[in-house]
Enzyme design. Structure first.
Site, short mmCIF file in Angstrom:
data_model
loop_
_atom_site.label_atom_id
_atom_site.label_comp_id
_atom_site.label_asym_id
_atom_site.label_seq_id
_atom_site.Cartn_x
_atom_site.Cartn_y
_atom_site.Cartn_z
N GLY A 128 42.10 36.65 47.09
CA GLY A 128 41.94 37.42 45.85
C GLY A 128 41.68 36.49 44.67
O GLY A 128 42.14 36.71 43.56
N GLY A 162 40.30 37.64 41.15
CA GLY A 162 41.06 38.65 40.38
C GLY A 162 41.59 38.10 39.07
O GLY A 162 41.43 36.93 38.74
N LEU A 195 44.67 37.49 38.05
CA LEU A 195 45.62 36.39 38.24
C LEU A 195 45.03 35.31 39.14
O LEU A 195 45.10 34.12 38.84
CB LEU A 195 46.91 36.93 38.89
N TYR A 254 50.72 52.11 44.24
CA TYR A 254 50.75 50.65 44.03
C TYR A 254 52.20 50.17 44.06
O TYR A 254 52.54 49.22 44.76
CB TYR A 254 50.10 50.33 42.68
N LYS A 277 54.18 47.80 46.75
CA LYS A 277 54.84 46.55 46.32
C LYS A 277 56.32 46.56 46.75
O LYS A 277 56.85 45.55 47.19
CB LYS A 277 54.72 46.36 44.81
C1 VAH Z 1 49.17 47.18 36.60
N1 VAH Z 1 48.89 44.96 35.58
O1 VAH Z 1 49.17 47.62 35.47
C2 VAH Z 1 49.40 45.67 36.75
C3 VAH Z 1 50.87 45.40 36.85
C4 VAH Z 1 53.04 45.82 35.79
C5 VAH Z 1 51.62 46.04 35.69
O2 VAH Z 1 51.36 45.81 38.07
O3 VAH Z 1 49.03 47.87 37.58
#
Ligand code: VAH
Length: 314
Positions: free
Chosen positions: A6, A9, A11, A136, A140
């Protein structure tokens, strides 16, 4: 050798540059689903769903450390939850399995997105209620537990940070809920009005890119025996709302204008923390942020002005 998955990206691109500056260009291999606009060192095509290709790269470059930074972020994930789950989870499984087979050290980025509406929103503790409300966040939270499992069962040295919203000038973010805090600086420097997709008083934990990168490298360099968290460390630096960052920017651009048009991302933001307790990171490996809203704003505007003058963002 270090492999960044990645590497194109938000980061990944800055982390690749930072690690190359520290270790030397040829010790850091960038990889992503497509080639970068500008190659600044060894780079390979890698679809993180392709475990065999990952294994080939690990052998080809004698990789000893992998940063798994390929994922679909919060807002984008809500548009296609199944795809987000497949990519976020199978990407991590491939990395953890190869790490187990080849004895690799792993970095896994987690997020404040693992927290939900039942999590205490002020000074959110390291151990707390984890009921994420975005796919998401779910991926995680599951990822954190898989990381701890591979560490406990197979001894894999996998380390992780729950990043707040990351803000930087080097790269454009993709599909996050905190990304308004990057876009607002670009609007200000372009001397255009900004439309904010969150309400003015929506406070969120944020971190400036240099602090996020330094935290990552400091965690990865910490002696193993100092680490007490193998799910993912809470990490804090600052928290602010759209109106607070707007006021900080107006000190540089008095005529800068903002209007608020909250959308579906408002609900995501309201399910996350406002401030984070990162006592474990400070105690275990000496974490200490260096930037606040004012110094970040000075630095962001300084660099973006230079980049717009050079017409980088055309
Ligand atoms: C997002 N920048 O907004 C990422 C991150 C805490 C935010 O996980 O999905």
């Amino acid at each position: 050798t270090v492999l960044i998955v990645g590497a194109n990206g938000q980061l990944g691109s800055v982390l690749t540059d930072a690690l190359r500056a520290e270790l030397g260009e040829n010790r850091v291999i960038g990889s992503d689903i497509k080639m970068p606009k500008e190659e600044k060192g060894p780079f390979e095509l890698l679809d993180i769903m392709d475990k065999e290709q990952l294994h080939r790269l690990v052998r080809k470059y004698q990789v000893t450390e992998v940063y798994q930074l390929a994922a679909i972020l919060s807002a984008k994930g809500e548009e296609n939850p199944k795809l987000a789950w497949d990519i976020n989870m199978n990407g991590l499984f491939n990395v953890l399995e190869i790490a187990r087979e080849c004895n690799l050290k792993v970095f896994f980025p987690s997020s404040i997105a693992v927290f939900g509406s039942h999590t205490p929103r002020q000074q959110t503790p390291q151990e707390t209620i984890i009921h994420p409300e975005t796919i998401y966040g779910i991926s995680k939270a599951a990822g954190e537990n898989w990381c701890q499992y591979y560490h406990l069962k197979y001894g894999v040295d996998v380390r992780s940070l729950r990043y707040p919203g990351v803000i930087g000038y080097q790269s454009m973010p993709g599909g996050g809920t905190t990304d308004y805090a990057v876009e607002i600086y670009h609007s200000a420097v372009r001397e255009e009005p900004f439309t904010c997709f969150l309400k003015p008083d929506t406070r969120l934990p944020m971190i400036y890119m240099p602090d996020a990168i330094r935290a990552t490298l400091e965690l990865m360099d910490a002696p193993e025996e100092q680490l007490s968290v193998r799910t993912s460390y809470n990490l804090a630096s600052m928290s602010f709302s759209p109106s607070e960052i707007y006021e900080a920017i107006r000190k540089h651009f008095p005529a800068f204008n903002i209007e608020y048009q909250p959308d579906f991302r408002q609900k995501i933001a309201e399910s996350w923390s406002e401030t984070i307790d990162d006592t474990n990171a400070r105690r275990d490996w000496g974490w200490q942020p260096e930037y606040d809203l004012e110094s970040m704003t000075d630095d962001m505007i300084f660099h973006l002005r230079k980049q717009y003058q050079k017409n980088i963002y055309v």
